[in-house]
Design a protein around this motif. Structure first.
Motif, PDB file in Angstrom:
ATOM      1  N   GLU A   1     -54.458 -19.841 -26.704  1.00 43.40           N
ATOM      2  CA  GLU A   1     -53.748 -18.572 -26.879  1.00 43.40           C
ATOM      3  C   GLU A   1     -52.790 -18.340 -25.715  1.00 43.40           C
ATOM      4  O   GLU A   1     -51.648 -17.917 -25.914  1.00 43.40           O
ATOM      5  CB  GLU A   1     -54.746 -17.404 -26.962  1.00 43.40           C
ATOM      6  CG  GLU A   1     -55.452 -17.292 -28.292  1.00 43.40           C
ATOM      7  CD  GLU A   1     -56.391 -16.100 -28.333  1.00 43.40           C
ATOM      8  OE1 GLU A   1     -57.347 -16.155 -29.108  1.00 43.40           O
ATOM      9  OE2 GLU A   1     -56.170 -15.127 -27.593  1.00 43.40           O
ATOM     10  N   LEU A   2     -53.241 -18.641 -24.520  1.00 45.10           N
ATOM     11  CA  LEU A   2     -52.410 -18.479 -23.338  1.00 45.10           C
ATOM     12  C   LEU A   2     -51.202 -19.412 -23.390  1.00 45.10           C
ATOM     13  O   LEU A   2     -50.081 -19.006 -23.063  1.00 45.10           O
ATOM     14  CB  LEU A   2     -53.244 -18.754 -22.080  1.00 45.10           C
ATOM     15  CG  LEU A   2     -52.589 -18.468 -20.744  1.00 45.10           C
ATOM     16  CD1 LEU A   2     -52.178 -17.010 -20.640  1.00 45.10           C
ATOM     17  CD2 LEU A   2     -53.538 -18.824 -19.614  1.00 45.10           C
ATOM     18  N   ALA A   3     -51.412 -20.645 -23.819  1.00 44.26           N
ATOM     19  CA  ALA A   3     -50.321 -21.603 -23.943  1.00 44.26           C
ATOM     20  C   ALA A   3     -49.266 -21.111 -24.945  1.00 44.26           C
ATOM     21  O   ALA A   3     -48.069 -21.243 -24.707  1.00 44.26           O
ATOM     22  CB  ALA A   3     -50.861 -22.967 -24.366  1.00 44.26           C
ATOM     23  N   LYS A   4     -49.716 -20.524 -26.062  1.00 44.37           N
ATOM     24  CA  LYS A   4     -48.767 -19.970 -27.040  1.00 44.37           C
ATOM     25  C   LYS A   4     -47.943 -18.851 -26.434  1.00 44.37           C
ATOM     26  O   LYS A   4     -46.739 -18.762 -26.675  1.00 44.37           O
ATOM     27  CB  LYS A   4     -49.535 -19.427 -28.267  1.00 44.37           C
ATOM     28  CG  LYS A   4     -50.094 -20.500 -29.175  1.00 44.37           C
ATOM     29  CD  LYS A   4     -50.862 -19.867 -30.319  1.00 44.37           C
ATOM     30  CE  LYS A   4     -51.624 -20.896 -31.118  1.00 44.37           C
ATOM     31  NZ  LYS A   4     -52.493 -20.261 -32.126  1.00 44.37           N
ATOM     32  N   LEU A   5     -48.603 -17.990 -25.639  1.00 37.70           N
ATOM     33  CA  LEU A   5     -47.878 -16.894 -24.998  1.00 37.70           C
ATOM     34  C   LEU A   5     -46.847 -17.424 -23.998  1.00 37.70           C
ATOM     35  O   LEU A   5     -45.745 -16.879 -23.890  1.00 37.70           O
ATOM     36  CB  LEU A   5     -48.859 -15.964 -24.285  1.00 37.70           C
ATOM     37  CG  LEU A   5     -49.725 -15.069 -25.168  1.00 37.70           C
ATOM     38  CD1 LEU A   5     -50.754 -14.320 -24.349  1.00 37.70           C
ATOM     39  CD2 LEU A   5     -48.833 -14.073 -25.918  1.00 37.70           C
ATOM     40  N   LEU A   6     -47.223 -18.441 -23.273  1.00 37.59           N
ATOM     41  CA  LEU A   6     -46.310 -18.992 -22.269  1.00 37.59           C
ATOM     42  C   LEU A   6     -45.104 -19.694 -22.889  1.00 37.59           C
ATOM     43  O   LEU A   6     -44.037 -19.768 -22.284  1.00 37.59           O
ATOM     44  CB  LEU A   6     -47.063 -19.978 -21.359  1.00 37.59           C
ATOM     45  CG  LEU A   6     -48.077 -19.323 -20.407  1.00 37.59           C
ATOM     46  CD1 LEU A   6     -48.885 -20.386 -19.689  1.00 37.59           C
ATOM     47  CD2 LEU A   6     -47.396 -18.399 -19.421  1.00 37.59           C
ATOM     48  N   LYS A   7     -45.258 -20.216 -24.104  1.00 41.31           N
ATOM     49  CA  LYS A   7     -44.150 -20.908 -24.769  1.00 41.31           C
ATOM     50  C   LYS A   7     -43.083 -19.934 -25.246  1.00 41.31           C
ATOM     51  O   LYS A   7     -41.960 -20.334 -25.495  1.00 41.31           O
ATOM     52  CB  LYS A   7     -44.667 -21.728 -25.960  1.00 41.31           C
ATOM     53  CG  LYS A   7     -45.386 -22.992 -25.542  1.00 41.31           C
ATOM     54  CD  LYS A   7     -45.863 -23.761 -26.747  1.00 41.31           C
ATOM     55  CE  LYS A   7     -46.615 -25.009 -26.311  1.00 41.31           C
ATOM     56  NZ  LYS A   7     -47.144 -25.754 -27.445  1.00 41.31           N
TER      57      LYS A   7
END
Length: 118
Positions: free
Chosen positions: A111-117
């Motif tokens: 979820e964090l990776a999606k937000l960072l993208k």
């Protein structure tokens, strides 16, 4: 959907502080009346009770319920056997709980990776 199933993966636990009995019921695939019964049978399962005797479960409660569910429905323990297993030192080292924590951390990282993208 709330019936015990051996093949279904349980959903990731959202990163919030408190969960209602309905939310926990869905997260653990266990009906609310079963959760209330387990509170009587497993002394370490004690959700916070607020106004109107409403239950609020924390993250560690949800993990414990998933562990109890696994012991009863997947590993074939009786209530007494599961209670004994949960109260023993081995419960703290239980690989199931470790696997659940790892799965939860992976879901949160994704979820964090999606937000960072974004």
């Amino acid at each position: 959907m709330l019936e015990p199933s051996h093949n279904d993966e349980l959903p990731p636990i959202p990163g919030k502080r408190y969960f209602t009995i309905g939310e926990v019921s869905e997260l653990c695939s266990v009906k609310p009346h079963v959760l209330r019964y387990w509170e009587q049978e497993f002394p370490q399962l004690a959700p916070v009770k607020r106004r109107g005797n409403r239950r609020y479960y924390q993250h560690q409660d949800v993990l414990m319920i998933r562990q109890i569910r696994s012991l009863l429905y997947e590993q074939g323990y009786t209530i007494g056997g599961a209670r004994q297993r949960m109260s023993g030192d081995e419960a703290k080292e239980d690989s199931l709980q470790s696997k659940q924590l790892i799965r939860q951390m992976l879901a949160e990282l994704e979820e964090l990776a999606k937000l960072l993208k974004r």
